[in-house]
Scaffold this motif. Structure first.
Motif, PDB file in Angstrom:
ATOM      1  N   GLU A   3      39.207  38.193  42.247  1.00 37.07           N
ATOM      2  CA  GLU A   3      39.478  36.946  42.963  1.00 37.07           C
ATOM      3  C   GLU A   3      38.253  36.034  42.953  1.00 37.07           C
ATOM      4  OE1 GLU A   3      41.012  37.631  46.888  1.00 37.07           O
ATOM      5  OE2 GLU A   3      42.334  39.216  46.180  1.00 37.07           O
ATOM      6  N   LEU A   4      37.071  36.628  43.008  1.00 38.50           N
ATOM      7  CA  LEU A   4      35.844  35.843  43.015  1.00 38.50           C
ATOM      8  C   LEU A   4      35.694  35.075  41.706  1.00 38.50           C
ATOM      9  CD1 LEU A   4      33.297  34.988  44.442  1.00 38.50           C
ATOM     10  CD2 LEU A   4      32.208  37.103  43.712  1.00 38.50           C
ATOM     11  N   LYS A   5      36.036  35.709  40.606  1.00 38.68           N
ATOM     12  CA  LYS A   5      35.955  35.043  39.304  1.00 38.68           C
ATOM     13  C   LYS A   5      36.933  33.865  39.269  1.00 38.68           C
ATOM     14  CE  LYS A   5      36.346  35.992  34.388  1.00 38.68           C
ATOM     15  NZ  LYS A   5      36.721  37.004  33.393  1.00 38.68           N
ATOM     16  N   ASP A   6      38.120  34.052  39.826  1.00 42.54           N
ATOM     17  CA  ASP A   6      39.101  32.967  39.884  1.00 42.54           C
ATOM     18  C   ASP A   6      38.587  31.821  40.748  1.00 42.54           C
ATOM     19  OD1 ASP A   6      40.834  34.375  38.261  1.00 42.54           O
ATOM     20  OD2 ASP A   6      42.001  35.189  39.931  1.00 42.54           O
ATOM     21  N   LYS A   7      37.925  32.164  41.843  1.00 40.37           N
ATOM     22  CA  LYS A   7      37.352  31.135  42.728  1.00 40.37           C
ATOM     23  C   LYS A   7      36.264  30.359  41.995  1.00 40.37           C
ATOM     24  CE  LYS A   7      35.260  30.422  47.285  1.00 40.37           C
ATOM     25  NZ  LYS A   7      35.556  29.001  47.216  1.00 40.37           N
ATOM     26  N   THR A  48      35.332  43.887  38.615  1.00 38.82           N
ATOM     27  CA  THR A  48      35.830  43.833  39.986  1.00 38.82           C
ATOM     28  C   THR A  48      35.028  42.780  40.756  1.00 38.82           C
ATOM     29  OG1 THR A  48      34.276  45.488  40.804  1.00 38.82           O
ATOM     30  CG2 THR A  48      36.386  46.300  39.939  1.00 38.82           C
ATOM     31  N   ASP A  49      35.491  42.449  41.957  1.00 36.14           N
ATOM     32  CA  ASP A  49      34.750  41.485  42.773  1.00 36.14           C
ATOM     33  C   ASP A  49      33.332  41.973  43.065  1.00 36.14           C
ATOM     34  OD1 ASP A  49      36.590  39.444  42.913  1.00 36.14           O
ATOM     35  OD2 ASP A  49      37.427  40.058  44.839  1.00 36.14           O
TER      36      ASP A  49
END
Length: 156
Positions: A3-7, A48-49
């Motif tokens: 999710e962090l990469k998407d953010k 992973t995050d």
């Protein structure tokens, strides 16, 4: 999927639309570092995050070291730019642990190992205690700080 990469990607897109060149550059660099880490090793994989956070933390430390070097060379403007980039990266990282919180986590780790061994761990068990402490800390404190507190707990 991280999710962090998407953010990071979404924020990069927003920064590009706002024509914020500093944030755009920092986020592009961060995503490039994440991508490089994903293809490192024998097989490409999705990070992973936690792994993305580790990459961002490493990049922020690089900026801090560069800022220190620029200050030492009398180039304050470039040092300030590096500090600004590091702050942007730290915005994506969890809040670092305070001294009291970190000390409590180290005490918990020592107690956990003491429960496993049946006796108070000594310096010989520092590796075991560090492993337990680092699992509890989860990247929210530098390894040197953790190690110093573990040593103090085991010695005292």
């Amino acid at each position: 999927m991280a999710e962090l990469k998407d953010k990071l990607r979404a924020d990069l897109s927003a920064a590009m639309k706002q024509r914020d060149t500093v944030v755009t550059g920092v986020l592009r660099m961060a995503l490039a570092a994440v991508g490089k880490e994903e293809v490192a090793g024998k097989q490409a994989r999705e990070l992973t995050d936690e792994e993305v956070q580790r990459v961002l933390n490493k990049e922020a430390k690089k900026r801090d070291e560069a800022a220190e070097a620029f200050r030492g060379a009398g180039r304050a403007e470039q040092a300030d730019a590096e500090v600004g980039e590091a702050e942007i990266l730290r915005g994506y990282l969890p809040q670092p642990l305070g001294d009291d919180e970190l000390a409590q986590l180290v005490r918990d780790a020592v107690a956990e190992i003491e429960g496993e061994l049946g006796e108070r761990p000594g310096m010989k068990q520092m590796g075991q205690v560090m492993k337990a402490a680092n699992a509890k800390v989860a990247g929210r404190a530098e390894g040197g700080r953790v190690a110093a507190l573990v040593k103090a707990q085991l010695a005292g």
